[in-house]
Each structure stands twice: as structure tokens, then as C-alpha cells.
Design a protein around this motif. Structure first.
Motif, PDB file in Angstrom:
ATOM      1  N   VAL B 554       0.850  -1.205   0.000  1.00  0.00           N
ATOM      2  CA  VAL B 554       0.000   0.000   0.000  1.00  0.00           C
ATOM      3  C   VAL B 554       0.880   1.248   0.000  1.00  0.00           C
ATOM      4  O   VAL B 554       0.566   2.236  -0.674  1.00  0.00           O
ATOM      5  N   GLY B 555       1.989   1.183   0.746  1.00  0.00           N
ATOM      6  CA  GLY B 555       2.907   2.321   0.815  1.00  0.00           C
ATOM      7  C   GLY B 555       3.419   2.702  -0.562  1.00  0.00           C
ATOM      8  O   GLY B 555       3.416   3.884  -0.939  1.00  0.00           O
ATOM      9  N   ILE B 556       3.834   1.702  -1.352  1.00  0.00           N
ATOM     10  CA  ILE B 556       4.349   1.980  -2.699  1.00  0.00           C
ATOM     11  C   ILE B 556       3.260   2.628  -3.550  1.00  0.00           C
ATOM     12  O   ILE B 556       3.485   3.621  -4.256  1.00  0.00           O
ATOM     13  N   LEU B 557       2.058   2.083  -3.453  1.00  0.00           N
ATOM     14  CA  LEU B 557       0.949   2.642  -4.235  1.00  0.00           C
ATOM     15  C   LEU B 557       0.667   4.087  -3.834  1.00  0.00           C
ATOM     16  O   LEU B 557       0.398   4.943  -4.687  1.00  0.00           O
ATOM     17  N   PHE B 558       0.738   4.352  -2.538  1.00  0.00           N
ATOM     18  CA  PHE B 558       0.536   5.717  -2.039  1.00  0.00           C
ATOM     19  C   PHE B 558       1.574   6.660  -2.641  1.00  0.00           C
ATOM     20  O   PHE B 558       1.249   7.724  -3.164  1.00  0.00           O
ATOM     21  N   VAL B 559       2.817   6.233  -2.565  1.00  0.00           N
ATOM     22  CA  VAL B 559       3.907   7.097  -3.036  1.00  0.00           C
ATOM     23  C   VAL B 559       3.770   7.364  -4.532  1.00  0.00           C
ATOM     24  O   VAL B 559       3.888   8.504  -4.993  1.00  0.00           O
ATOM     25  N   LEU B 560       3.492   6.289  -5.290  1.00  0.00           N
ATOM     26  CA  LEU B 560       3.362   6.456  -6.742  1.00  0.00           C
ATOM     27  C   LEU B 560       2.204   7.405  -7.081  1.00  0.00           C
ATOM     28  O   LEU B 560       2.314   8.261  -7.962  1.00  0.00           O
ATOM     29  N   SER B 561       1.081   7.236  -6.368  1.00  0.00           N
ATOM     30  CA  SER B 561      -0.074   8.106  -6.627  1.00  0.00           C
ATOM     31  C   SER B 561       0.270   9.546  -6.300  1.00  0.00           C
ATOM     32  O   SER B 561      -0.070  10.471  -7.055  1.00  0.00           O
ATOM     33  N   ALA B 562       0.955   9.740  -5.173  1.00  0.00           N
ATOM     34  CA  ALA B 562       1.315  11.095  -4.766  1.00  0.00           C
ATOM     35  C   ALA B 562       2.248  11.720  -5.795  1.00  0.00           C
ATOM     36  O   ALA B 562       2.098  12.893  -6.158  1.00  0.00           O
ATOM     37  N   MET B 563       3.203  10.907  -6.304  1.00  0.00           N
ATOM     38  CA  MET B 563       4.159  11.405  -7.310  1.00  0.00           C
ATOM     39  C   MET B 563       3.421  11.877  -8.550  1.00  0.00           C
ATOM     40  O   MET B 563       3.660  12.952  -9.093  1.00  0.00           O
ATOM     41  N   LEU B 564       2.494  11.029  -8.977  1.00  0.00           N
ATOM     42  CA  LEU B 564       1.736  11.350 -10.180  1.00  0.00           C
ATOM     43  C   LEU B 564       0.983  12.668 -10.001  1.00  0.00           C
ATOM     44  O   LEU B 564       0.948  13.506 -10.896  1.00  0.00           O
ATOM     45  N   LEU B 565       0.423  12.835  -8.813  1.00  0.00           N
ATOM     46  CA  LEU B 565      -0.327  14.063  -8.539  1.00  0.00           C
ATOM     47  C   LEU B 565       0.592  15.278  -8.510  1.00  0.00           C
ATOM     48  O   LEU B 565       0.275  16.339  -9.037  1.00  0.00           O
ATOM     49  N   LEU B 566       1.755  15.086  -7.879  1.00  0.00           N
ATOM     50  CA  LEU B 566       2.689  16.217  -7.727  1.00  0.00           C
ATOM     51  C   LEU B 566       3.216  16.694  -9.069  1.00  0.00           C
ATOM     52  O   LEU B 566       3.416  17.878  -9.288  1.00  0.00           O
TER      53      LEU B 566
END
Lengths: 209, 669
Positions: B554-566
Motif C-alpha cells: 500500500v505504501g508503494i501505491l501511495f507514493v506512486l499516486s502522490a508522485m503522479l499528482l505532484l
């Protein structure tokens, strides 16, 4: 019934007294000396729940102040809401016995103050109050729809149609020759409460016997 | 009936079996005897039952026929009777029916059916009498008053003679009276509530379960009718609507708690007769309570455009009501008072219930901790004070409440025997509902504001992941107490589906995106809250020694989603988004296969492989569709899919075989 026979019979007596009181109240009203004749306008005559009856709507069922056809005064400029009481002042017109409204007011005291000789008061309940632009005060275009508790005339089966037709033909024939008119004779008590005494079609009292 | 029919074939069959030597003569006798013994027993019981029912049916039919006859008689002969004759008959009829009932009670007995029938006819005749007098005198003023009079008469007669039919008739008449008042005259007669309280007391004393449920339905009807009246006739601003929705939470909590108290639960067990008679009404209250709690969660957690009315928020409005008497200049503010009073009453009752729970819990371990009641109550109370036009706070509060509600209900319903089995099921259904309904909301936002597609869809992805973490935390907490959490797989299944399809929907070529920082502040706040809350839960799971792989996944998915948003913004080409979303999708489906394998969940493996296959197939078509001619493309694709499918299926079989072996080994140990 066995355990409390006295209470049982007290209850039965009370029920009969209740009916008796209903009868007495109406009889007293009908024997009142104050009577008026009111003109009717046509409405839907049948209702599923009330058996066979004629639904009556009067000229005074909708009150519109300062209307050209019916000059009517709002005496205290009260802002009416649904279920409010309204006291309508009636006086005799050109035809004998036939009354029309000339003013209305929100309480009995003011009504009595403004009551000329020979005029009477009838009490109604507002069923709809329409104020254009939501204004607080009565003005041109504002209308009160009023019920007086005398809007149903119960008749034997199939007789309702005859009365209804009579009411309709008055309008269908247009103003002038051949029109039939429906008038209701109401008895009024001093509180303005009314009861139907008789119904007239073309000047003849309706008799179902 | 069925047994009788079976008897003949059985006798014939016995003879046949004897002839063929299947059974001996003794056995034939034994079987025949067994049946001849059993059959009369049952038939007698049936006959007895029929005997009980027959007179009831006959007398009921007689009552109906008599009543219909009376009505018909009057309908056809009415016109020929003079009014006085009519009146005399009405009076005589009532007296005669009651009189007959009285005489029969003394001659045959009070509980005799025929006595009861005449009594009920007497009660009905009073109503008939009232209707006839009204007709004779053309009375049309306020007919509901006469219905009420009939209801009171029926109630008194029913109480005096202990007649349940009269009691139910009276309740039905009171209800009719109120419906008349409410709909024909638009009146909110509070007397109805007092009447219901009286009926509740009587039904409780007489242990009438159906009556109690009917009274409860009456209370609910009053609650809704009175509030709808306020909202449609008096309070026309948004604030009244919002307060009404908010009040569902404390009311729901009160109903759920009251239902459990009344039924008698561990810790508050009252082993008296009241439990049995209160059971159906308590269950009705519990059901209604849970559904009511959903109302503000589902109703107010949207970016609603609420306008600030004069009322503003509760303290301001209360101040106005207290100090400014002239309602007219404040848009009818005093009319808010009933809703405030409802709120104050509900929160007070809730407070008392929570105190009671705290007190009782000190004595009994079986009671749930009061967090569910306290936190949800506090949430509703806070909403009471939120400025109406602050969209961000409404959203944030709504989502916080949803997450807490899901966690608390899942946890408590699965950890305390205070709750019923159906409440466990409801908790799972509500969790799924709160997950999917929000999916619709986010997707709706994405369609509506296409330039922020990523912000909306990734918002839902993080919400789904957050819910997944909540389910894991609940499972973890329950496991600490040695309790299973059976719906974990199903719930994970739901959140995986929402997560995958959201990611899948943005993995195509999309139009130019705006940087999410330009999106609505409320959406950004919400996204921030999801990430923050998700991180807290991840840390919790990590510390509490849950499976590190889940946290990592879940952590990896969170980070990837946040990156995409940023990194999203108008300067990025769609290829950038496409690469990142496809990486996330791959991580997601492969990670899911890994986790499912780890937990030996066949359904999850099938789902994850399905996701993987769908993803790969879509990308394959994306890539090659324009490059080759149609026929070659289809042939090659078919071959690849065939091969891929074969490989996937082989892998799935291997996995399942491995699961079975592992399970067998575990069992053997």
C-alpha cells in the motif's frame, strides 16, 4: 363488560350523548333566526369517501380584496396563513335574502365593530392564502381561499347529478336568459358558525321526498 | 393431507415388497403399524387446529357480512326515511349492538367469539353513527375531529372490555386522524405523539408485540412528517435541511442503543418478561437506527454548494432566537426552534446512554466500549456547529466520520456478543456501500471536471486504499484478541476492484491535465487527509507487527499516486501519465497476486490474475492496433491471448495445488 358493567354502560351512554350533542348543536344552529342566501359556483360534485354528495363552492369561497367584480375590503390587513380563521361580513343585496360579502377581518371583535345594521358575520377557515411576490400585506392580486364547513350537501344516490347539472347550466347558458341559479340558505349563530338549511335551484327548494 | 395421500401407495408398496421378498411379514406389520400410529396423531392435531380456526373464520365472515348488509341496507333505503327516523335508528343500532354484546357476555361468557363480534360491531357502529349524523346535517367542517372522537371511543371500549381488535382499530383511527391533519390541513398535531405514548404503554402492559411495532412506525412517521413540514413550509434555506440530515446520526445511535437495552443484552441483562414483548420492536429500532446513521454519512460527505442563510451556524442562530424576538426580520428564524429542540433532546438522551454504558461497563465485560456511540455522537454534534457554506470542513468531517464509522462498526460488531449477527452483516454491507457510493462521487467529479481527472480518480484510489487499510487494522485489532474477521477477504476484494478499475480508467490516452493545485481547495484538503490518515494507519500496522508486505504494498501505491499528482500539469504529455499509471497498475496487480499467494486466497489470486490479464490485453491492443492490418492483428492477438491464458491458467493451477498442499501440511501438523 362483566367486570365493570357500570363503566361499560357509562361509555355507551357517552357515545350516544356525543351523537346527541352533534344533533343538538346542528338543530340549534338551524333554528337560529339569522339566515342568509349565498350564491354557488360549480365544482366537482363527487367524492369517493363521502358517498353521494354535492360539493358546493360559493362566491365567497375565494376572497380577493378590491376586486372590481366584488368590491371587498380587508379591514385589518392581517397576513393570513393556512388554517387561520377569517370573519366575513355579509349584507343583503338587491335580491331579497341573497347576501354578498363586503369586507373581511381576522377577528370577531373588529368584525362586530365594523358591522352595519342588517349585516351578518360568517366564520371561515383559510385553506390557501396566496400573496403575489410573497408580500406580507394584502394587495391587488392576493387571494384567500376559505372554507366555511358548509361545502358538502349530502343527497340520495343519483340525485347529486341533477344538482350538479343545474349548477353547470347556469354557467353554460351564459349570462342572460335561461340560466339556472343555485342558492344555499345558511343558518348562522352569533359566533358566525354556519349550517346548511336548504338548497334552492332556480328559486325552488330541493326536496328529495 | 400429504400423509393421507401417501398412505394408499404405501400399503400397496408394502404388499409388493412382501411379494418380492424385500421385507418379511413382520417387517411389513411393523411398518404399517408405525404409520397407522403416526397418522391419526397428526390428523387429530390438524383437526384440533381446524376446530379452533373454523369458528373464528365463520364468525369473522358473519361480522363482515352483517356489516356490509347494514351499510347496504342504509344505502338503499336511506332516501325513503325521514331524518328523525334515521336518527332514531342510528341511536338504536348502537345501543342494540352494545346491549347484545352485554347480554351475550352474561349468558355465554365474556370471551366467547360471538360476544366479541357484537362488541366490535358496537365499536364500528359508533363511527357509522357519526358519519350518518354528519350526512343528515351536511357537516363538512374538519371531519378529522370526528375520526379522533371515534378513535377515543374505540380505545375506551377496547380497554374496558379487554378487546384487542378495538385497540388496533383505535390505533389505526388515530393514525388516520393524524394523516388527515397532516396532509389535508397541513397541521402538525403534537397530540399524536402523546397518543402514541399512551398506545405504547397499553401495548406494553398487554404484551402486544405487533402493537408496539406499529406504534414505533407511528413515531417514525411523525418524525419525518413533522420535519418535512418544517423544511417545505417554514424553513426554506439549506441550513434547515442540513440540520435535519445531521440529526439522523444521534437518533440512529439512540435507537440502536435503546433497542439493545430493551432486548436485554450481556451486561444489561434484565431477565424479566419485558424482553420477550419488546423483542420485535427493539429489532425494528435497531434496524431503523443503523439505516438512519447512514443518512448523514451518505448525505453530507459531498462537495455541496450550500448557501449561507441568515442562520449561519448553531450558536449564532441560537443567539438570534434567544435575543431577537422579531422572527420576521430574520427569515423566520424561530421556526428553527423545533429542530434545535429535537437536537438538544437527542444529544441529551445520547449523553445519558453513553454515561450508562460507561457505568455498566465497569461492572460487566460483555459490554462494548462506548467509542462507537461517543465518536459518532461527537461527529454529529460537531456538524451542528459547522458554518453552512464551508464546503471543505463538511467534506473533511464527512470522510473522517465515514472512515471511523466503518472501522468502529466492523470492529464492535465482530468483537462483542452485545451485537447481533445481522448487525455484523449490516456493517459489511454499509462498508461496501460507503466505498462504492464514494466511487460514484469521485468519478462524477472526474467526468464533470475533466482537466482534473487525475486528481479526482487518484482521490478515489487513495480512498479505496485507505479503506483497505482500515479493514486490515480492524482485522489486526480483532486478531490481537484472538478473534477472526471473516469478511476481510470480501472487503479486500471490494477495495481491490475499486482501486483497479479507477487506475485502469486513467491508463488510457487522456486530455491535457491541470496541476491539481489549481483544483478546488476542498478536494486538495481531502487528498491530503487521505494520505495523512493512510500513513498513520500504515505506521500503526507496521508497529503492531502486521504483515510488512501489506504495508509495503500500500505504501508503494501511495507514493506512486502522490508522485503522479505532484508532477501533473499542463506541460506534461499524456505519455508521462500513461507510463506512471501503467507502472502503478502493474505494481498493483502483481502485488495483489503476491499477497493473495501469501494468504492462500484462491478468489484473490483469480481476481489479481484477471486484473493482470485485462491490463496486459488492453495495452497490447493500444500499442499494436494502428500498426498492423486488422486480420493479422486479430490472428496474432488470438494466438498470444491463447498462450498467455494457458500460461496464466497453469500458474493459477500450480498456485492452487500449492495452497492445497500447504493446507494439508498445516492440518497434519
Amino acid at each position: 363488560m362483566k367486570k365493570r358493567p357500570v363503566l361499560f354502560w357509562v361509555l355507551v351512554t357517552l357515545e350516544l350523548c356525543f351523537l346527541g350533542a352533534m344533533v343538538l348543536r346542528q338543530e340549534l344552529l338551524l333554528n337560529s333566526k339569522t339566515t342568509v342566501l349565498l350564491r354557488c359556483i360549480p365544482v366537482d360534485p363527487r367524492s369517493l369517501f363521502s358517498g353521494d354528495y354535492v360539493a358546493l363552492k360559493y362566491d365567497i369561497s375565494s376572497l380577493e380584496p378590491d376586486n372590481e367584480g366584488m368590491p371587498l375590503k380587508d379591514l385589518d390587513g392581517h397576513h393570513y396563513k393556512k388554517n387561520d380563521n377569517v370573519y366575513v361580513l355579509l349584507k343583503e343585496g338587491d335580491k331579497e335574502g341573497e347576501h354578498y360579502a363586503f369586507a373581511y377581518v381576522s377577528n370577531m371583535d373588529t368584525a362586530q365593530k365594523h358591522l352595519p345594521d342588517g349585516a351578518v358575520i360568517i366564520r371561515g377557515t383559510v385553506s390557501k392564502a396566496f400573496y403575489p411576490n410573497g408580500d406580507q400585506k394584502q394587495q391587488n392580486g392576493s387571494v384567500l381561499e376559505v372554507r366555511y364547513g358548509v361545502e358538502s350537501y349530502f343527497v340520495p344516490e343519483r340525485e347529486g347529478k341533477r344538482i350538479e347539472d343545474a349548477i353547470e347550466s347556469r354557467f353554460a347558458a351564459g349570462v342572460g336568459a335561461g340560466q339556472s341559479e343555485v342558492l344555499v340558505e345558511l343558518a348562522l349563530n352569533n359566533k358566525g358558525i354556519s349550517a346548511i338549511k336548504r338548497l334552492f335551484i332556480n328559486g325552488e327548494a330541493v326536496n328529495f321526498k | 393431507m400429504l400423509k393421507k395421500k401417501l398412505m394408499v401407495p404405501l400399503a400397496a408398496s408394502l404388499d409388493l415388497w412382501l411379494k418380492k421378498g424385500i421385507i418379511s411379514e413382520e417387517q411389513r406389520k411393523a411398518i404399517a403399524e408405525l404409520h397407522s400410529k403416526r397418522l391419526p396423531e397428526k390428523t387429530e392435531a390438524q383437526l384440533r387446529a381446524a376446530k379452533r380456526w373454523l369458528p373464528k373464520i365463520m364468525v369473522s365472515m358473519a361480522v363482515v357480512l352483517l356489516a356490509a348488509g347494514l351499510f347496504l341496507f342504509y344505502a338503499s333505503n336511506w332516501r325513503h326515511m325521514p331524518p328523525i327516523a334515521k336518527l332514531v335508528q342510528v341511536f338504536a343500532l348502537i345501543a342494540a349492538l352494545y346491549g347484545t354484546a352485554f347480554v351475550l357476555a352474561h349468558k355465554l361468557g365474556e370471551r366467547q367469539l360471538i360476544t366479541r363480534a357484537f362488541l366490535v360491531l358496537g365499536i364500528l357502529s359508533f363511527g357509522l353513527g357519526v358519519a350518518l349524523v354528519a350526512q343528515i346535517y351536511h357537516i363538512s367542517a374538519h371531519p378529522s375531529n370526528y375520526i379522533l372522537a371515534w378513535a377515543v371511543a374505540a380505545l375506551l371500549a377496547a380497554l374496558l372490555c379487554d378487546e384487542p381488535v378495538g385497540l388496533y382499530l383505535s390505533l389505526a383511527l388515530t393514525f388516520t386522524w393524524y394523516v388527515f391533519e397532516a396532509f389535508a390541513y397541513n397541521k402538525l398535531n403534537v397530540f399524536f405523539v402523546a397518543a402514541l405514548a399512551v398506545y405504547a404503554f397499553i401495548f406494553y402492559k398487554q404484551a402486544k408485540r405487533a402493537g408496539l411495532v406499529a406504534v414505533f412506525a407511528g413515531f417514525l412517521f411523525f418524525f419525518y412528517k413533522s420535519n418535512f413540514y418544517l423544511l417545505t413550509s417554514v424553513l426554506l434555506d439549506d441550513w434547515g435541511n442540513v440540520l435535519f440530515v445531521v440529526l439522523h446520526m444521534p437518533l440512529g445511535l439512540v435507537l440502536v442503543a435503546a433497542g439493545h437495552f430493551a432486548i436485554g443484552q450481556p451486561g444489561i441483562n434484565r431477565p424479566d418478561i419485558s424482553q420477550a414483548r419488546l423483542k420485535p420492536v427493539s429489532l425494528a429500532a435497531i434496524w431503523a437506527g443503523w439505516i438512519m446513521m447512514l443518512v448523514p454519512l451518505l448525505g453530507l460527505s459531498w462537495p455541496l454548494e450550500l448557501k449561507e442563510a441568515n442562520s449561519g451556524y448553531a450558536p449564532k442562530a441560537l443567539w438570534r432566537i434567544a435575543f431577537l424576538k422579531d422572527g420576521a426580520s430574520f427569515n423566520g428564524m424561530p421556526e428553527l426552534l423545533p429542530i434545535f429542540i429535537e437536537g438538544i433532546v437527542l444529544f441529551t438522551i445520547l449523553g445519558v446512554i453513553i454515561l450508562q454504558l460507561v457505568k455498566q461497563r465497569k461492572k460487566h465485560e460483555g459490554l462494548p466500549k462506548h467509542w462507537l456511540f461517543s465518536l459518532m455522537g461527537a461527529f454529529a454534534f460537531t456538524q451542528f456547529f459547522v458554518p453552512i457554506d464551508n464546503k471543505a470542513i463538511w467534506l473533511l468531517l464527512g470522510y473522517l466520520a465515514i472512515v471511523s464509522f466503518v472501522a468502529l462498526t466492523l470492529y464492535y460488531t465482530h468483537s462483542h456478543d452485545w451485537f447481533f449477527y445481522f448487525e455484523q452483516k449490516l456493517a459489511v454491507i454499509f462498508s461496501a456501500l460507503l466505498l462504492f457510493s464514494k466511487g460514484l462521487g469521485f468519478d462524477g467529479g472526474a467526468v464533470y471536471r475533466n482537466e482534473y481527472l487525475y486528481a479526482y480518480v487518484l482521490g478515489f484510489v487513495t480512498y479505496s486504499l485507505l479503506m483497505y487499510l482500515v479493514f486490515q487494522v480492524v482485522a489486526r485489532r480483532l486478531a490481537e484478541h484472538g478473534l477472526p474477521f471473516a469478511p476481510l477477504n470480501r472487503l479486500s476484494f471490494f477495495s481491490s476492484i475499486s482501486c483497479f478499475f479507477s487506475l485502469y480508467s486513467i491508463s488510457f490516452k487522456i486530455k491535457e491535465q491541470q496541476a491539481p493545485f489549481g483544483a478546488e481547495p476542498s478536494l486538495l484538503l481531502l487528498l491530503g487527509a487521505f494520505f495523512l490518515l493512510g500513513t498513520v494507519l500504515l505506521v500503526y500496522l507496521w508497529i503492531k507487527g502486521a504483515d510488512k508486505m501489506i504495508a509495503l504494498f500500500v505504501g508503494i501505491l501511495f507514493v506512486l499516486s502522490a508522485m503522479l499528482l505532484l508532477f501533473a500539469g499542463p506541460e506534461r504529455s499524456w505519455i508521462f501519465y500513461s507510463i506512471i499509471t501503467n507502472i502503478i497498475l502493474l505494481v498493483f496487480s502483481l502485488g495483489l497476486v503476491f499477497l493473495a499467494t501469501r494468504y492462500a486466497s484462491r478468489k484473490m489470486v483469480a481476481l489479481a490474475l484477471g486484473f493482470f490479464a485485462l491490463h496486459i490485453t488492453t495495452r497490447y491492443f493500444d500499442l499494436f492496433w494502428d500498426m498492423f492490418s486488422g486480420s493479422i492483428m486479430l490472428i496474432v492477438s488470438g494466438a498470444i491471448i491463447f498462450l498467455g491464458g494457458f500460461l496464466l491458467e497453469r500458474h493459477r493451477h500450480r498456485l492452487f495445488k500449492y495452497f492445497t498442499e500447504a493446507k494439508a501440511q498445516e492440518d497434519a501438523q
